[in-house]
Design a protein around this motif. Sequence first.
Motif, PDB file in Angstrom:
ATOM      1  N   GLU A 164      37.439  36.951  46.884  1.00  0.00           N
ATOM      2  CA  GLU A 164      37.407  36.650  45.453  1.00  0.00           C
ATOM      3  C   GLU A 164      36.291  35.710  45.033  1.00  0.00           C
ATOM      4  OE1 GLU A 164      41.292  35.923  43.926  1.00  0.00           O
ATOM      5  OE2 GLU A 164      42.016  37.856  44.637  1.00  0.00           O
ATOM      6  N   TYR A 165      35.180  35.764  45.796  1.00  0.00           N
ATOM      7  CA  TYR A 165      33.975  35.110  45.296  1.00  0.00           C
ATOM      8  C   TYR A 165      33.239  36.163  44.477  1.00  0.00           C
ATOM      9  CZ  TYR A 165      34.975  31.394  48.580  1.00  0.00           C
ATOM     10  OH  TYR A 165      35.586  30.379  49.246  1.00  0.00           O
ATOM     11  N   ASN A 166      33.907  36.566  43.393  1.00  0.00           N
ATOM     12  CA  ASN A 166      33.428  37.728  42.661  1.00  0.00           C
ATOM     13  C   ASN A 166      32.056  37.516  42.036  1.00  0.00           C
ATOM     14  OD1 ASN A 166      35.770  39.235  43.205  1.00  0.00           O
ATOM     15  ND2 ASN A 166      36.874  38.098  41.647  1.00  0.00           N
ATOM     16  N   GLU A 167      31.872  36.325  41.458  1.00  0.00           N
ATOM     17  CA  GLU A 167      30.602  36.064  40.774  1.00  0.00           C
ATOM     18  C   GLU A 167      29.443  36.148  41.769  1.00  0.00           C
ATOM     19  OE1 GLU A 167      30.411  34.341  37.501  1.00  0.00           O
ATOM     20  OE2 GLU A 167      32.463  33.627  37.193  1.00  0.00           O
ATOM     21  N   LYS A 168      29.665  35.499  42.918  1.00  0.00           N
ATOM     22  CA  LYS A 168      28.621  35.478  43.931  1.00  0.00           C
ATOM     23  C   LYS A 168      28.343  36.900  44.427  1.00  0.00           C
ATOM     24  CE  LYS A 168      27.077  32.474  47.495  1.00  0.00           C
ATOM     25  NZ  LYS A 168      27.395  31.614  48.616  1.00  0.00           N
ATOM     26  N   ALA A 200      35.940  41.454  34.146  1.00  0.00           N
ATOM     27  CA  ALA A 200      34.638  41.441  33.479  1.00  0.00           C
ATOM     28  C   ALA A 200      34.332  42.833  32.960  1.00  0.00           C
ATOM     29  CB  ALA A 200      33.566  40.980  34.455  1.00  0.00           C
ATOM     30  N   LEU A 201      34.866  43.121  31.771  1.00  0.00           N
ATOM     31  CA  LEU A 201      34.734  44.458  31.209  1.00  0.00           C
ATOM     32  C   LEU A 201      33.274  44.798  30.935  1.00  0.00           C
ATOM     33  CD1 LEU A 201      36.425  46.867  30.353  1.00  0.00           C
ATOM     34  CD2 LEU A 201      36.566  45.900  28.067  1.00  0.00           C
ATOM     35  N   HIS A 202      32.541  43.806  30.431  1.00  0.00           N
ATOM     36  CA  HIS A 202      31.150  44.063  30.071  1.00  0.00           C
ATOM     37  C   HIS A 202      30.324  44.412  31.315  1.00  0.00           C
ATOM     38  CE1 HIS A 202      27.510  43.939  27.755  1.00  0.00           C
ATOM     39  NE2 HIS A 202      26.988  43.065  28.608  1.00  0.00           N
ATOM     40  N   ALA A 203      30.418  43.566  32.329  1.00  0.00           N
ATOM     41  CA  ALA A 203      29.700  43.835  33.581  1.00  0.00           C
ATOM     42  C   ALA A 203      30.160  45.164  34.175  1.00  0.00           C
ATOM     43  CB  ALA A 203      29.932  42.702  34.565  1.00  0.00           C
ATOM     44  N   GLY A 204      31.459  45.422  34.079  1.00  0.00           N
ATOM     45  CA  GLY A 204      32.018  46.661  34.610  1.00  0.00           C
ATOM     46  C   GLY A 204      31.412  47.880  33.937  1.00  0.00           C
ATOM     47  N   ARG A 205      31.235  47.786  32.611  1.00  0.00           N
ATOM     48  CA  ARG A 205      30.627  48.913  31.890  1.00  0.00           C
ATOM     49  C   ARG A 205      29.191  49.144  32.350  1.00  0.00           C
ATOM     50  NH1 ARG A 205      34.039  50.700  28.045  1.00  0.00           N
ATOM     51  NH2 ARG A 205      35.226  49.153  26.884  1.00  0.00           N
ATOM     52  N   GLN A 206      28.479  48.027  32.623  1.00  0.00           N
ATOM     53  CA  GLN A 206      27.102  48.174  33.112  1.00  0.00           C
ATOM     54  C   GLN A 206      27.083  48.888  34.455  1.00  0.00           C
ATOM     55  OE1 GLN A 206      25.847  44.063  32.916  1.00  0.00           O
ATOM     56  NE2 GLN A 206      24.550  44.511  31.150  1.00  0.00           N
ATOM     57  N   VAL A 207      28.036  48.503  35.316  1.00  0.00           N
ATOM     58  CA  VAL A 207      28.112  49.174  36.618  1.00  0.00           C
ATOM     59  C   VAL A 207      28.448  50.654  36.410  1.00  0.00           C
ATOM     60  CG1 VAL A 207      29.214  49.203  38.885  1.00  0.00           C
ATOM     61  CG2 VAL A 207      28.802  47.027  37.762  1.00  0.00           C
ATOM     62  N   HIS A 208      29.301  50.932  35.438  1.00  0.00           N
ATOM     63  CA  HIS A 208      29.665  52.318  35.127  1.00  0.00           C
ATOM     64  C   HIS A 208      28.406  53.139  34.775  1.00  0.00           C
ATOM     65  CE1 HIS A 208      32.608  55.218  32.862  1.00  0.00           C
ATOM     66  NE2 HIS A 208      31.888  55.827  33.769  1.00  0.00           N
ATOM     67  N   ASP A 209      27.562  52.576  33.899  1.00  0.00           N
ATOM     68  CA  ASP A 209      26.316  53.268  33.542  1.00  0.00           C
ATOM     69  C   ASP A 209      25.494  53.556  34.791  1.00  0.00           C
ATOM     70  OD1 ASP A 209      26.927  53.204  30.905  1.00  0.00           O
ATOM     71  OD2 ASP A 209      25.767  51.387  30.456  1.00  0.00           O
ATOM     72  N   SER A 224      37.956  55.993  41.463  1.00  0.00           N
ATOM     73  CA  SER A 224      39.207  55.228  41.435  1.00  0.00           C
ATOM     74  C   SER A 224      38.931  53.752  41.181  1.00  0.00           C
ATOM     75  CB  SER A 224      39.964  55.379  42.749  1.00  0.00           C
ATOM     76  OG  SER A 224      40.271  56.723  42.956  1.00  0.00           O
ATOM     77  N   SER A 225      37.851  53.231  41.793  1.00  0.00           N
ATOM     78  CA  SER A 225      37.541  51.812  41.585  1.00  0.00           C
ATOM     79  C   SER A 225      37.133  51.556  40.138  1.00  0.00           C
ATOM     80  CB  SER A 225      36.400  51.361  42.498  1.00  0.00           C
ATOM     81  OG  SER A 225      36.656  51.728  43.815  1.00  0.00           O
ATOM     82  N   LEU A 226      36.412  52.514  39.555  1.00  0.00           N
ATOM     83  CA  LEU A 226      36.026  52.389  38.148  1.00  0.00           C
ATOM     84  C   LEU A 226      37.264  52.336  37.252  1.00  0.00           C
ATOM     85  CD1 LEU A 226      33.171  54.860  37.119  1.00  0.00           C
ATOM     86  CD2 LEU A 226      33.413  52.484  36.414  1.00  0.00           C
ATOM     87  N   ALA A 227      38.169  53.274  37.498  1.00  0.00           N
ATOM     88  CA  ALA A 227      39.382  53.341  36.679  1.00  0.00           C
ATOM     89  C   ALA A 227      40.191  52.056  36.842  1.00  0.00           C
ATOM     90  CB  ALA A 227      40.217  54.547  37.089  1.00  0.00           C
ATOM     91  N   HIS A 228      40.286  51.587  38.079  1.00  0.00           N
ATOM     92  CA  HIS A 228      41.028  50.360  38.361  1.00  0.00           C
ATOM     93  C   HIS A 228      40.399  49.183  37.613  1.00  0.00           C
ATOM     94  CE1 HIS A 228      43.181  47.339  40.643  1.00  0.00           C
ATOM     95  NE2 HIS A 228      42.027  46.754  40.920  1.00  0.00           N
ATOM     96  N   MET A 229      39.052  49.132  37.624  1.00  0.00           N
ATOM     97  CA  MET A 229      38.346  48.052  36.937  1.00  0.00           C
ATOM     98  C   MET A 229      38.694  48.062  35.445  1.00  0.00           C
ATOM     99  SD  MET A 229      35.620  47.550  34.726  1.00  0.00           S
ATOM    100  CE  MET A 229      34.711  49.077  34.818  1.00  0.00           C
ATOM    101  N   TYR A 230      38.647  49.243  34.824  1.00  0.00           N
ATOM    102  CA  TYR A 230      38.959  49.316  33.395  1.00  0.00           C
ATOM    103  C   TYR A 230      40.392  48.871  33.117  1.00  0.00           C
ATOM    104  CZ  TYR A 230      34.651  51.582  31.879  1.00  0.00           C
ATOM    105  OH  TYR A 230      33.355  51.835  31.553  1.00  0.00           O
ATOM    106  N   MET A 231      41.308  49.327  33.953  1.00  0.00           N
ATOM    107  CA  MET A 231      42.713  49.012  33.702  1.00  0.00           C
ATOM    108  C   MET A 231      42.983  47.525  33.871  1.00  0.00           C
ATOM    109  SD  MET A 231      44.348  52.339  35.389  1.00  0.00           S
ATOM    110  CE  MET A 231      44.364  53.895  34.518  1.00  0.00           C
ATOM    111  N   LYS A 232      42.371  46.938  34.918  1.00  0.00           N
ATOM    112  CA  LYS A 232      42.554  45.499  35.149  1.00  0.00           C
ATOM    113  C   LYS A 232      41.937  44.688  34.030  1.00  0.00           C
ATOM    114  CE  LYS A 232      44.641  44.176  38.850  1.00  0.00           C
ATOM    115  NZ  LYS A 232      45.434  43.072  39.198  1.00  0.00           N
ATOM    116  N   SER A 233      40.844  45.209  33.461  1.00  0.00           N
ATOM    117  CA  SER A 233      40.158  44.453  32.424  1.00  0.00           C
ATOM    118  C   SER A 233      40.731  44.745  31.051  1.00  0.00           C
ATOM    119  CB  SER A 233      38.658  44.793  32.432  1.00  0.00           C
ATOM    120  OG  SER A 233      38.162  44.815  33.732  1.00  0.00           O
ATOM    121  N   GLY A 234      41.848  45.425  31.014  1.00  0.00           N
ATOM    122  CA  GLY A 234      42.552  45.591  29.748  1.00  0.00           C
ATOM    123  C   GLY A 234      42.277  46.882  29.016  1.00  0.00           C
TER     124      GLY A 234
END
Length: 658
Positions: A164-168, A200-209, A224-234
Motif C-alpha cells: 500500500e505504498y500506492n503513491e510511490k 484515485a479516480l482521476h489517475a485511474g481514468r488516465q491509466v484507462h486511456d 478486471s483490475s480496471l473494473a475493480h479500480m472504478y468500483m473502489k473509487s466510487g
Amino acid sequence: MGNSGLGQVSFSSLRFFSTTTTATLAADLISFCSEGLVKEAFEKLRFHIWADPSLFSHLIQSCISRNSLPLGRQLHSLIISSGCSSDKFICNHLMNMYSKFGQLQTAVSLYGVMPKKNFMSCNILINGYVRSGDLESAQKLFDETPERNVATWNAIVAGLMQFEYNEKGLSLFREMHELGFFPDEFTLGSVLRGCAGLRALHAGRQVHDYVIKCGFEFNMVVGSSLAHMYMKSGSLGDGEKVIQAMPFWNVVAWNTLIAGKTQHGYPEGALHHYSMMKMAGCRPDKITFVSVISSCSELATLGQGQQIHAEAIKAGANTVVAVISSLISMYSRCGCLKDSVKVFVEHEVGDLVLWSAMIAAYGFHGRGDEAIELFEDMEKSGFEANDVTFLSLLYACSHCGLKEKGLELFELMVKGYGVEPSLEHYTCIVDLLGRFGCLDEAEAMIRSMPVKPDAIIWKTLLSACKLHKNADMAKIVAEEVLRIDPRDSASYVLLSNTQASAKRWQEVSEVRKAMRDRNLKKEPGISWLEVKNQIHQFCMADKSHPDMEEIELYLKELTSEMKLRGYVPDTGSVLHDMDSEEKEYNLVHHSEKLAIAFGLMNIPAGLPIRVMKNLRVCGDCHVAIKIISKIRNREIIVRDASRFHHFKNGICSCGDYW
Ligand code: ZN
Ligand code: ZN
C-alpha cells in the motif's frame, strides 16, 4: 516430513514428466533422491545430466510444486556435485525455490556468489524480498540494478502496491513509462490496484486511456483490475461498463462485478449476477461466496442464504475463515441466531475473526451476557481481542443496556489492550450513555474525544434525546448533525418527532418548513419479508401489493382485537394537524404492520415471522407487535435499521430500547 514425505514426493512427481528419456531419467533421479542416495543418483546419471542440465530446472520446479524443502536441498547438493551450480539459469531456479520456501537468506547468498547474473536473478530476489515483507531491501536492490527489464519494474511496482505504498508505486510507474518501458498486463494490474487503494479516480481514468492505447482493454487481468479500480473509487457504472465490454468473463470478472454490486449497496444485483454466473457455467469461489452471502445478510433472505450455504459446502469453500464469518453474520442478520452458533461451533478453527463475528451476532440479537461470556472464553483460549472484537462487545453492551459492563470494557480496551478508540467505539459509548439518559455525559464525551465527530454519533445522541423527551437538547444536537449533513432528512424527522412528543407544535411546524424549504422528504418506511422464497415488500403509501385488500381487512379485525386487549394507538408523533381518525389510519398502515399481517395470513402457524425494515420501528408499532405476538401466539422477529427485535408472548428482547 521425513522419509515418508519424500517418498510421496517422488511418486507423485513421476506424473510430471512425459515418457521420454528425460522423463525416465527424472523419475530415476527423484526416486534416488527420495531414498537419500544423492551421490549414487548422480553417479548413475552423470552422463545424461551433463548432456541436459535443463533437467535440473524441471526437478526444482517439481520440488516447488510438491512443496518439499528437504528434497530441494538434496537436489541442490546434486547440482553442486554435477558442476552446474554456476549456471545462471539453474541458479535462478534455485533462488526462486529458496525464496518460495521462505529461505530468503539462502537465496541472497546464492545471488552473492553467482558469477554471472541476468535480469531474472535480480527480479527473483526483488520478488523474494517483497514476499518476505522486506520492501526496503527490495527497493535497495532495485535502485542498485542498472539493467532492468519490464519484470524488474513489475516486481517493484507490485511490491509497493501490495504494501500500500500506492503513491510511490504510481510515481515509479510514471518513471518506467517515461524511460520507455512498455508495461505488460501485470504492471497495469498492479498500477490499477494502486489507484483503487488510493480511490484515485482521476489517475485511474488516465491509466484507462493508457490501457486502451496499449491495446490491453480486453485482457482479462487488466479488464478486471480496471473494473475493480472504478468500483473502489466510487464509480460502479464505469466498472460495470468495463466488464460488460469484455469478450469473455472468468471467475475474477464475475467476482469483480458481484463484489461491486454488494459494496455499492445493490444486494439484489449481486444475487442476480450470481445466478447468471452459475448459468454461464462459471464456478463460484470463496470470494464469490463472501460477496453473495453478505448480500443475503443485507436482504435478510434466509432461504437463499441457506441455499448458498449448501453450495459453498459443495464447492468446499465452507472451511475458509472469511466465508464462515460471513455465514455467521448472515444467519444472525436473518434472525437465526441458533444457526450462527451452529456454524461457529462446527468450524471452531481458532480464528479471531470468527470469535469477533460470533460476539457481534450475539450483540445484534441483544444477547449481551452471551457476548461477554464468549469474550471471556476467547481470552481463556489465548486469543487477543482487537479493535473489531471490542467494537462488537461495546455494541452488544449498548444494545443490551449493560452500562457498567460496557464502560468497564471500554476502559479495558484502552488501558489493558492499548487499543486506540475509533469513532465507532465512541458511538457505542454515546449510545450506551444515551440509553440511560446520561445525555450530558454523552454530549461531553463527543465534545472532548480526540477524533472528529461525524453525523452518525450526533444522530445517536439525537435518538437518545427523543427517547428521553429532551426537546431542548434535541434542538442543539440536531443543529450539530445538520451542520455536518444539511440534507439529513432523518434528523429533521427525529427532531420534529421529539418536539411533537413535547407538544411544541410551533417548533414542529418550523422543522417541517425547513424540510420543505430544502426540498427534503422523509425517507419512506419500507418493510419486507420472505414467503416461499419470494420477497414481498410493503410501503405505507403504496397499495400495489395484489393482496392489499385482504391485508387491510385483516388488519382492521386485528386492530379491534388488539384494542380489546388494551392497545391504545400512540398518535403522539404523527403530524398534529390531522384528525385523530386519520392519525390512526396512518399508524395502522405502517409498513411493518402490513408485512406482519401478510405474514400471519401466509406463514403456517408455529413458524416465526421475520420482517425487515429500512428505518427504525416506531414506538406505536413496537407496542402493537408485542400485543400481536401475544394474541396470535406467534414469534415475530423484526430487524430494523439499528437492531433485532424478538417479539414473543407480549415482550420484546430489546427491553423497549432501540
Ligand atoms: Zn410504526
Ligand atoms: Zn424491541
